[in-house]
Design a protein around this motif. Structure first.
Motif, PDB file in Angstrom:
ATOM      1  N   CYS A 270       0.847  -1.188   0.000  1.00  0.00           N
ATOM      2  CA  CYS A 270       0.000   0.000   0.000  1.00  0.00           C
ATOM      3  C   CYS A 270       0.886   1.242   0.000  1.00  0.00           C
ATOM      4  O   CYS A 270       1.835   1.332   0.781  1.00  0.00           O
ATOM      5  CB  CYS A 270      -0.900  -0.011   1.228  1.00  0.00           C
ATOM      6  SG  CYS A 270      -1.927   1.470   1.362  1.00  0.00           S
ATOM      7  N   ARG A 271       0.555   2.199  -0.844  1.00  0.00           N
ATOM      8  CA  ARG A 271       1.337   3.437  -0.909  1.00  0.00           C
ATOM      9  C   ARG A 271       0.999   4.402   0.220  1.00  0.00           C
ATOM     10  O   ARG A 271       1.744   5.350   0.464  1.00  0.00           O
ATOM     11  CB  ARG A 271       1.129   4.109  -2.260  1.00  0.00           C
ATOM     12  CG  ARG A 271       1.740   3.313  -3.377  1.00  0.00           C
ATOM     13  CD  ARG A 271       1.622   3.999  -4.695  1.00  0.00           C
ATOM     14  NE  ARG A 271       2.219   3.146  -5.722  1.00  0.00           N
ATOM     15  CZ  ARG A 271       2.173   3.397  -7.003  1.00  0.00           C
ATOM     16  NH1 ARG A 271       1.568   4.485  -7.448  1.00  0.00           N
ATOM     17  NH2 ARG A 271       2.722   2.580  -7.856  1.00  0.00           N
ATOM     18  N   HIS A 272      -0.123   4.163   0.906  1.00  0.00           N
ATOM     19  CA  HIS A 272      -0.511   5.052   2.001  1.00  0.00           C
ATOM     20  C   HIS A 272      -0.038   4.536   3.360  1.00  0.00           C
ATOM     21  O   HIS A 272       0.672   5.245   4.064  1.00  0.00           O
ATOM     22  CB  HIS A 272      -2.034   5.259   2.020  1.00  0.00           C
ATOM     23  CG  HIS A 272      -2.507   6.102   0.886  1.00  0.00           C
ATOM     24  ND1 HIS A 272      -2.378   7.457   0.855  1.00  0.00           N
ATOM     25  CD2 HIS A 272      -3.089   5.753  -0.282  1.00  0.00           C
ATOM     26  CE1 HIS A 272      -2.855   7.932  -0.284  1.00  0.00           C
ATOM     27  NE2 HIS A 272      -3.293   6.913  -0.994  1.00  0.00           N
ATOM     28  N   CYS A 273      -0.433   3.334   3.710  1.00  0.00           N
ATOM     29  CA  CYS A 273      -0.086   2.828   5.046  1.00  0.00           C
ATOM     30  C   CYS A 273       1.116   1.880   5.017  1.00  0.00           C
ATOM     31  O   CYS A 273       1.563   1.430   6.064  1.00  0.00           O
ATOM     32  CB  CYS A 273      -1.289   2.141   5.695  1.00  0.00           C
ATOM     33  SG  CYS A 273      -1.744   0.561   4.950  1.00  0.00           S
ATOM     34  N   HIS A 274       1.613   1.582   3.831  1.00  0.00           N
ATOM     35  CA  HIS A 274       2.821   0.775   3.620  1.00  0.00           C
ATOM     36  C   HIS A 274       2.684  -0.693   4.024  1.00  0.00           C
ATOM     37  O   HIS A 274       3.688  -1.390   4.133  1.00  0.00           O
ATOM     38  CB  HIS A 274       4.041   1.408   4.311  1.00  0.00           C
ATOM     39  CG  HIS A 274       4.231   2.828   3.925  1.00  0.00           C
ATOM     40  ND1 HIS A 274       4.650   3.204   2.678  1.00  0.00           N
ATOM     41  CD2 HIS A 274       4.005   3.977   4.623  1.00  0.00           C
ATOM     42  CE1 HIS A 274       4.699   4.520   2.614  1.00  0.00           C
ATOM     43  NE2 HIS A 274       4.317   5.017   3.775  1.00  0.00           N
ATOM     44  N   ARG A 275       1.472  -1.128   4.233  1.00  0.00           N
ATOM     45  CA  ARG A 275       1.267  -2.540   4.562  1.00  0.00           C
ATOM     46  C   ARG A 275       1.477  -3.400   3.315  1.00  0.00           C
ATOM     47  O   ARG A 275       1.034  -3.049   2.229  1.00  0.00           O
ATOM     48  CB  ARG A 275      -0.140  -2.757   5.106  1.00  0.00           C
ATOM     49  CG  ARG A 275      -0.398  -4.215   5.436  1.00  0.00           C
ATOM     50  CD  ARG A 275      -1.749  -4.422   6.036  1.00  0.00           C
ATOM     51  NE  ARG A 275      -1.968  -5.843   6.255  1.00  0.00           N
ATOM     52  CZ  ARG A 275      -3.056  -6.332   6.776  1.00  0.00           C
ATOM     53  NH1 ARG A 275      -4.027  -5.524   7.158  1.00  0.00           N
ATOM     54  NH2 ARG A 275      -3.187  -7.625   6.925  1.00  0.00           N
ATOM     55  N   GLU A 276       2.162  -4.525   3.476  1.00  0.00           N
ATOM     56  CA  GLU A 276       2.304  -5.488   2.385  1.00  0.00           C
ATOM     57  C   GLU A 276       1.289  -6.598   2.595  1.00  0.00           C
ATOM     58  O   GLU A 276       1.017  -6.999   3.733  1.00  0.00           O
ATOM     59  CB  GLU A 276       3.719  -6.069   2.346  1.00  0.00           C
ATOM     60  CG  GLU A 276       4.735  -5.075   1.837  1.00  0.00           C
ATOM     61  CD  GLU A 276       6.063  -5.708   1.451  1.00  0.00           C
ATOM     62  OE1 GLU A 276       6.110  -6.938   1.241  1.00  0.00           O
ATOM     63  OE2 GLU A 276       7.036  -4.963   1.359  1.00  0.00           O
ATOM     64  N   PHE A 277       0.740  -7.080   1.470  1.00  0.00           N
ATOM     65  CA  PHE A 277      -0.261  -8.133   1.562  1.00  0.00           C
ATOM     66  C   PHE A 277      -0.291  -8.953   0.274  1.00  0.00           C
ATOM     67  O   PHE A 277       0.183  -8.514  -0.769  1.00  0.00           O
ATOM     68  CB  PHE A 277      -1.651  -7.548   1.860  1.00  0.00           C
ATOM     69  CG  PHE A 277      -2.164  -6.602   0.805  1.00  0.00           C
ATOM     70  CD1 PHE A 277      -3.078  -7.040  -0.154  1.00  0.00           C
ATOM     71  CD2 PHE A 277      -1.750  -5.275   0.759  1.00  0.00           C
ATOM     72  CE1 PHE A 277      -3.561  -6.166  -1.123  1.00  0.00           C
ATOM     73  CE2 PHE A 277      -2.225  -4.398  -0.208  1.00  0.00           C
ATOM     74  CZ  PHE A 277      -3.127  -4.849  -1.160  1.00  0.00           C
TER      75      PHE A 277
END
Length: 116
Positions: free
Chosen positions: A73-80
């Motif tokens: 995610c470019r906003h919260c930087h979470r990878e999934f």
């Protein structure tokens, strides 16, 4: 079926390596195929079987390592790892993501033998 042209490219690379190593035949080829590569692994295997006859790879095995998609995610930087693509971030629901893994299409192993 573009998998046939991909497999032809794989064979070209493998046969070039065979010559460089002064080997006589290929025993195994290993490919890494990402979930987002636009390639059907079963179609690659079909093309491999159809094309290997009367070549130094006639008795070779094909291994396909599937690489799952991984987004960030470019906003919260979470990878999934998404179940579908494109996918929204499961943490903040934004659709602004970037691919971190899953676009691979690599020949990672050419195993061969030298026969005297």
């Amino acid at each position: 079926m573009h998998e046939a042209s991909i497999m032809q490219n794989v064979f070209d690379q493998a046969f070039a390596r065979l010559q460089q190593e002064s080997a006589t035949r290929i025993v195994r080829l290993r490919l890494r195929v990402g979930a987002l590569a636009g390639v059907v692994p079963e179609a690659l295997a079909f093309a491999f079987e159809a094309m290997k006859a009367d070549t130094p790879a006639a008795q070779a095995e094909l291994e396909v390592q599937r690489v799952p998609a991984r987004l960030a995610c470019r906003h919260c930087h979470r990878e999934f790892e998404p179940e579908t693509f494109p996918a929204a971030c499961p943490n903040c629901a934004t659709w602004e993501t970037e691919v971190r893994q899953g676009q691979e299409l690599d020949l990672v192993l050419v195993e061969f033998v030298r026969e005297e």
